[in-house]
Design a protein around this motif. Structure first.
Motif, PDB file in Angstrom:
ATOM      1  N   GLY A 129     -22.421 154.607  39.456  1.00  0.00           N
ATOM      2  CA  GLY A 129     -21.984 153.739  38.336  1.00  0.00           C
ATOM      3  C   GLY A 129     -23.053 152.722  37.657  1.00  0.00           C
ATOM      4  O   GLY A 129     -23.696 152.819  38.304  1.00  0.00           O
ATOM      5  N   THR A 130     -22.630 152.321  36.369  1.00  0.00           N
ATOM      6  CA  THR A 130     -23.412 151.738  35.803  1.00  0.00           C
ATOM      7  C   THR A 130     -23.152 150.644  34.907  1.00  0.00           C
ATOM      8  O   THR A 130     -22.252 150.883  34.992  1.00  0.00           O
ATOM      9  CB  THR A 130     -24.143 152.290  34.846  1.00  0.00           C
ATOM     10  OG1 THR A 130     -23.262 152.977  33.966  1.00  0.00           O
ATOM     11  CG2 THR A 130     -25.701 153.987  35.213  1.00  0.00           C
ATOM     12  N   VAL A 131     -23.336 149.523  34.659  1.00  0.00           N
ATOM     13  CA  VAL A 131     -23.038 148.122  34.159  1.00  0.00           C
ATOM     14  C   VAL A 131     -23.879 148.157  32.962  1.00  0.00           C
ATOM     15  O   VAL A 131     -25.786 148.131  33.225  1.00  0.00           O
ATOM     16  CB  VAL A 131     -22.956 147.332  34.468  1.00  0.00           C
ATOM     17  CG1 VAL A 131     -22.530 145.986  34.042  1.00  0.00           C
ATOM     18  CG2 VAL A 131     -22.167 147.066  35.772  1.00  0.00           C
ATOM     19  N   THR A 132     -23.194 148.717  31.782  1.00  0.00           N
ATOM     20  CA  THR A 132     -24.365 148.270  30.476  1.00  0.00           C
ATOM     21  C   THR A 132     -24.558 147.428  29.654  1.00  0.00           C
ATOM     22  O   THR A 132     -22.946 146.604  29.486  1.00  0.00           O
ATOM     23  CB  THR A 132     -24.523 149.795  29.752  1.00  0.00           C
ATOM     24  OG1 THR A 132     -23.797 150.389  30.481  1.00  0.00           O
ATOM     25  CG2 THR A 132     -25.764 149.093  28.438  1.00  0.00           C
TER      26      THR A 132
ATOM     27  N   ASN B  67     -27.919 144.283  20.152  1.00  0.00           N
ATOM     28  CA  ASN B  67     -28.154 145.941  21.205  1.00  0.00           C
ATOM     29  C   ASN B  67     -27.950 145.395  22.884  1.00  0.00           C
ATOM     30  O   ASN B  67     -27.149 144.434  22.558  1.00  0.00           O
ATOM     31  CB  ASN B  67     -30.279 145.166  21.091  1.00  0.00           C
ATOM     32  CG  ASN B  67     -30.427 146.585  20.493  1.00  0.00           C
ATOM     33  OD1 ASN B  67     -29.832 147.957  20.202  1.00  0.00           O
ATOM     34  ND2 ASN B  67     -31.883 146.099  20.391  1.00  0.00           N
ATOM     35  N   GLU B  68     -28.372 146.695  22.830  1.00  0.00           N
ATOM     36  CA  GLU B  68     -27.875 146.910  24.736  1.00  0.00           C
ATOM     37  C   GLU B  68     -29.364 145.829  24.927  1.00  0.00           C
ATOM     38  O   GLU B  68     -30.470 146.174  24.425  1.00  0.00           O
ATOM     39  CB  GLU B  68     -28.484 148.047  25.141  1.00  0.00           C
ATOM     40  CG  GLU B  68     -28.060 148.745  26.526  1.00  0.00           C
ATOM     41  CD  GLU B  68     -28.329 149.987  26.725  1.00  0.00           C
ATOM     42  OE1 GLU B  68     -29.065 150.338  27.303  1.00  0.00           O
ATOM     43  OE2 GLU B  68     -27.408 150.506  26.015  1.00  0.00           O
ATOM     44  N   ILE B  69     -28.922 144.413  26.378  1.00  0.00           N
ATOM     45  CA  ILE B  69     -29.128 144.804  26.940  1.00  0.00           C
ATOM     46  C   ILE B  69     -30.318 145.052  28.304  1.00  0.00           C
ATOM     47  O   ILE B  69     -31.221 144.938  28.100  1.00  0.00           O
ATOM     48  CB  ILE B  69     -28.654 143.074  27.820  1.00  0.00           C
ATOM     49  CG1 ILE B  69     -29.113 142.257  26.327  1.00  0.00           C
ATOM     50  CG2 ILE B  69     -29.996 142.243  28.380  1.00  0.00           C
ATOM     51  CD1 ILE B  69     -27.236 140.927  26.916  1.00  0.00           C
ATOM     52  N   ASP B  70     -29.903 145.504  28.601  1.00  0.00           N
ATOM     53  CA  ASP B  70     -30.499 147.040  30.052  1.00  0.00           C
ATOM     54  C   ASP B  70     -28.632 147.623  30.410  1.00  0.00           C
ATOM     55  O   ASP B  70     -27.414 146.865  29.961  1.00  0.00           O
ATOM     56  CB  ASP B  70     -30.394 145.633  31.309  1.00  0.00           C
ATOM     57  CG  ASP B  70     -31.260 146.725  32.236  1.00  0.00           C
ATOM     58  OD1 ASP B  70     -31.447 147.817  31.937  1.00  0.00           O
ATOM     59  OD2 ASP B  70     -32.174 146.034  33.166  1.00  0.00           O
ATOM     60  N   GLN B  71     -29.068 148.206  31.202  1.00  0.00           N
ATOM     61  CA  GLN B  71     -28.167 149.207  32.096  1.00  0.00           C
ATOM     62  C   GLN B  71     -28.570 149.461  33.712  1.00  0.00           C
ATOM     63  O   GLN B  71     -29.537 149.586  33.941  1.00  0.00           O
ATOM     64  CB  GLN B  71     -28.485 150.618  31.805  1.00  0.00           C
ATOM     65  CG  GLN B  71     -26.700 151.158  32.230  1.00  0.00           C
ATOM     66  CD  GLN B  71     -27.162 153.303  31.824  1.00  0.00           C
ATOM     67  OE1 GLN B  71     -28.078 153.609  30.876  1.00  0.00           O
ATOM     68  NE2 GLN B  71     -26.108 153.562  31.841  1.00  0.00           N
ATOM     69  N   VAL B  72     -27.956 149.051  34.122  1.00  0.00           N
ATOM     70  CA  VAL B  72     -28.009 148.104  35.466  1.00  0.00           C
ATOM     71  C   VAL B  72     -27.384 149.135  36.692  1.00  0.00           C
ATOM     72  O   VAL B  72     -25.908 149.099  36.415  1.00  0.00           O
ATOM     73  CB  VAL B  72     -28.179 147.009  35.948  1.00  0.00           C
ATOM     74  CG1 VAL B  72     -28.098 146.394  37.579  1.00  0.00           C
ATOM     75  CG2 VAL B  72     -28.597 146.237  35.251  1.00  0.00           C
ATOM     76  N   ASP B  73     -27.833 149.874  37.877  1.00  0.00           N
ATOM     77  CA  ASP B  73     -26.963 151.317  38.495  1.00  0.00           C
ATOM     78  C   ASP B  73     -25.997 149.870  39.214  1.00  0.00           C
ATOM     79  O   ASP B  73     -26.267 149.007  39.613  1.00  0.00           O
ATOM     80  CB  ASP B  73     -27.963 152.062  39.463  1.00  0.00           C
ATOM     81  CG  ASP B  73     -28.127 152.993  38.990  1.00  0.00           C
ATOM     82  OD1 ASP B  73     -27.701 153.127  37.326  1.00  0.00           O
ATOM     83  OD2 ASP B  73     -29.971 154.031  39.609  1.00  0.00           O
ATOM     84  N   ILE B  74     -25.133 150.159  39.654  1.00  0.00           N
ATOM     85  CA  ILE B  74     -24.211 149.786  40.849  1.00  0.00           C
ATOM     86  C   ILE B  74     -24.544 150.503  41.983  1.00  0.00           C
ATOM     87  O   ILE B  74     -24.556 151.623  42.297  1.00  0.00           O
ATOM     88  CB  ILE B  74     -22.730 149.740  40.577  1.00  0.00           C
ATOM     89  CG1 ILE B  74     -22.193 149.011  39.248  1.00  0.00           C
ATOM     90  CG2 ILE B  74     -21.857 148.819  41.796  1.00  0.00           C
ATOM     91  CD1 ILE B  74     -21.062 149.959  38.662  1.00  0.00           C
ATOM     92  N   THR B  75     -24.869 149.563  42.715  1.00  0.00           N
ATOM     93  CA  THR B  75     -25.579 150.082  44.515  1.00  0.00           C
ATOM     94  C   THR B  75     -24.842 149.475  45.684  1.00  0.00           C
ATOM     95  O   THR B  75     -25.648 150.018  46.339  1.00  0.00           O
ATOM     96  CB  THR B  75     -27.248 149.537  44.027  1.00  0.00           C
ATOM     97  OG1 THR B  75     -27.448 148.318  44.331  1.00  0.00           O
ATOM     98  CG2 THR B  75     -27.839 149.893  43.161  1.00  0.00           C
TER      99      THR B  75
END
Length: 131
Positions: free
Chosen positions: A23-26, A55-63
């Motif tokens: 999973g990711t949160v974009t 714009n896209e800020i970041d894509q972060v993994d759900i850990t």
């Protein structure tokens, strides 16, 4: 820079397992408007040369694992705010300091699409993850 935080809660019918579900949160930003559209308002498209709509800020993994109870997990990203004064002339004195944020949750094993043809609003209502 500012830190953008969202709390992700599982509304699905199975436990989210970070090791297998990927999973990711974009995170995205857009210049506030009453007519924001996906993806043009959120993907780096310009109003004019050098002036982004968003714009896209970041894509972060759900850990962390997220069960189907009321457990929530915080996911964060760092955002370099656009300079609001860059939008002053374009918005002709309107509220040029107002920006919108969008966080999209996606997982390899989630049957709900991240954004579908029904549009951003309907997709957010049908998502299995709650932000």
């Amino acid at each position: 820079n500012v830190q953008v935080n969202v709390w992700v809660q599982n509304r699905g019918c199975k436990v989210y397992d970070h090791a297998t579900d990927n999973g990711t949160v974009t995170f995205h930003w857009a210049k506030a408007s009453t007519s924001l559209e996906w993806p043009i308002s959120w993907n780096g498209t310009e109003f004019e040369p050098g002036l982004l709509r968003g714009n896209e800020i970041d894509q972060v993994d759900i850990t962390e694992n997220i069960d189907i109870a009321n457990e929530r997990v915080r996911v964060s990203a760092e955002w370099s705010l656009p300079d609001p004064s860059d939008y002053d002339a374009y918005f002709d004195g309107e509220d040029f300091t107002h920006f919108c944020l969008l966080a999209l949750v996606n997982s390899d094993n989630d049957p709900a699409q991240m954004i579908d043809d029904a549009g951003l609003y309907r997709t957010m209502l049908n998502s299995n993850m709650l932000i």
